[in-house]
Design a protein around this motif. Structure first.
Motif, mmCIF file in Angstrom:
data_model
loop_
_atom_site.group_PDB
_atom_site.id
_atom_site.type_symbol
_atom_site.label_atom_id
_atom_site.label_comp_id
_atom_site.label_asym_id
_atom_site.label_seq_id
_atom_site.Cartn_x
_atom_site.Cartn_y
_atom_site.Cartn_z
ATOM 1 N N PRO A 1 -6.927 2.219 2.917
ATOM 2 C CA PRO A 1 -6.849 3.674 3.106
ATOM 3 C C PRO A 1 -8.196 4.304 3.451
ATOM 4 C CG PRO A 1 -6.637 3.098 0.784
ATOM 5 C CD PRO A 1 -6.536 1.823 1.557
ATOM 6 N N THR B 1 0.822 -1.225 0.000
ATOM 7 C CA THR B 1 0.000 0.000 0.000
ATOM 8 C C THR B 1 0.851 1.268 0.000
ATOM 9 O OG1 THR B 1 -0.090 0.142 2.428
ATOM 10 C CG2 THR B 1 -1.813 -1.170 1.336
ATOM 11 N N MET C 1 2.140 2.329 2.643
ATOM 12 C CA MET C 1 2.066 2.894 3.989
ATOM 13 C C MET C 1 3.395 2.724 4.714
ATOM 14 S SD MET C 1 0.498 4.554 6.305
ATOM 15 C CE MET C 1 -1.296 4.538 6.242
ATOM 16 N N CYS D 1 -2.409 5.788 0.854
ATOM 17 C CA CYS D 1 -1.850 5.630 2.204
ATOM 18 C C CYS D 1 -0.635 6.531 2.404
ATOM 19 C CB CYS D 1 -1.462 4.177 2.457
ATOM 20 S SG CYS D 1 -2.862 3.103 2.822
ATOM 21 N N ASP E 1 -4.125 1.537 10.765
ATOM 22 C CA ASP E 1 -3.479 0.734 9.722
ATOM 23 C C ASP E 1 -3.314 -0.706 10.186
ATOM 24 O OD1 ASP E 1 -1.800 0.442 7.179
ATOM 25 O OD2 ASP E 1 -0.386 -0.157 8.725
#
Length: 398
Positions: A351, A218, A220, A311, A333
């Protein structure tokens, strides 16, 4: 002799750490190991390294191993206090924090207050309250050496850095290039809404735990690392540039004000940064494969797509808002990734859930203390579960 405690010994960081230590010789000794519930691997590690102390967080796992400890190893009760005790063990010279998620927060604080040198792979605490953590390091004369490959690369490129405060280089740094492999979907043309957990777990370069692998997919993880390095190295946001680099050969780079760029390169093998943290400030032969530049042949660099991978945007927005928002980001998350792995939500819902909880969080900015960060983590997890149950996250438009 360097005495070492490993928190999270059966995870990817822990197993790689033990692989490095096994090859370093008698000057590096494991005195404490902790894990969650991987009984078989944990027992193998205990009997191979014979630490003075061992701890399992899972009560059922504890019951399985309590009568199988080798002579000289004491098994501690299955509770957080055992982890914080080992993190602050007086005889420990180095604490490797390879725990996953916010569970690593209290052991990290315990190690800091004991004035330990910490090899930190558990980035979530640095997201939750990084500025406060660095102040605590200064207060208690503790030191953090980053273990993740990219923050480690930056640390290695900061040639005159003070690992306690990282304040010596600020006037000399122009930019930091924080590289990202881009994960398994960097070049994917198809919609991400149909991504399965099995697809997301197939990282093209790195072998990691499930949580960090999904965070890599992602992007993130790169958002977390951006927050981590801004807090760890006292960097303003405008000096951090994320670069997608699919080959994962340049692990990150630092540009100085004169235009010179120092990059740390190496094969994509976590044992390189892990061993560097273990032996720092020395360097010793590593079990990692040596880099063959002729085989690499080509290096690619691309800008990240913030719209396709929201993200990343959410991470920077939480950092800008400050206060408890980064702690909320980290907590939600964790819940979202767990739900995706259980196939309860779509990949693109990760997200959406994070955005929904962040949007409904109301807090002032500024620095948070450690208690506020921990409370925000608990609150955000509850809010995320409520949103999952009500499916309110589905309405989010990012």
């Amino acid at each position: 002799m360097k005495n070492i405690v490993i928190l999270g010994s059966t995870g990817s960081i822990g197993t790689s750490s033990l692989s490095c230590i096994a090859g370093l010789g008698a000057d590096y000794r494991v005195i404490g190991l902790t894990a969650n519930n991987n009984v078989d691997l944990f027992l193998k590690q205990i009997h191979a390294f014979k630490p003075r102390f061992a701890a399992l967080m899972n009560p059922q796992a504890y019951e399985q191993v309590k009568d199988q400890m080798p002579k000289g190893t004491r098994l501690l009760p299955p509770e957080m206090e055992s982890f914080t005790f080992l993190a602050s063990l007086p005889s420990a010279d180095l604490v490797i924090n390879g725990l996953v998620g916010a569970v690593g927060f209290m052991p990290l604080i315990s190690a800091i207050k004991a004035g330990k040198t910490i090899a930190l792979a558990n980035k979530e605490p640095m997201v939750m309250a990084g500025k406060t953590i660095m102040e605590e390091c200064q207060r208690w004369e503790a030191a953090i050496i980053p273990v993740d490959s990219e923050p480690s690369a930056i640390f290695q490129c900061l040639t005159d850095a003070d690992e306690t405060t990282y304040n010596k280089m600020q006037d000399r740094i122009s930019r930091v290039f924080l590289t990202a492999s881009g994960g398994p979907f960097a070049k994917r043309k198809a919609a991400l809404s149909t991504v399965t957990p099995q697809e997301a777990l197939k990282h093209p370069r790195w072998k990691m735990g499930k949580k960090i692998t999904i965070d890599s997919a992602t992007l993130m993880n790169k958002g977390f690392e951006a927050i981590e390095i801004m807090n760890l190295f006292n960097l303003p946001e405008e000096k951090v540039q994320i670069v997608i680099h699919p080959q994962s050969i340049i692990h990150s780079a630092v540009e100085y004000v004169d235009g010179s760029i120092l990059a740390q390169m190496g094969a994509p093998d976590m044992r390189l940064p892990i061993q560097y943290a273990i032996t720092y400030p020395e360097r010793k032969p590593s079990p990692a494969q040596k880099l063959n530049l002729f085989e690499v042949a080509k290096l690619e660099f691309m800008e990240p797509d913030f719209e396709r991978f929201p993200c990343l945007s959410l991470a920077f927005e939480a950092y800008r808002l400050g206060g408890i928002y980064p702690a909320v980001l980290s907590a939600v998350d964790e819940v979202a990734v767990d739900s995706f792995l259980k196939e309860e939500i779509k990949f693109t819902d990760i997200p959406k859930l994070i955005y929904t909880v962040l949007k409904n969080t109301h807090s002032g900015g500024g620095k948070v203390n450690l208690n506020q960060a921990a409370e925000a983590d608990a609150m955000a997890r509850e809010a995320a579960l409520v949103s999952l149950q009500s499916k309110s996250y589905r309405k989010a438009i990012i």
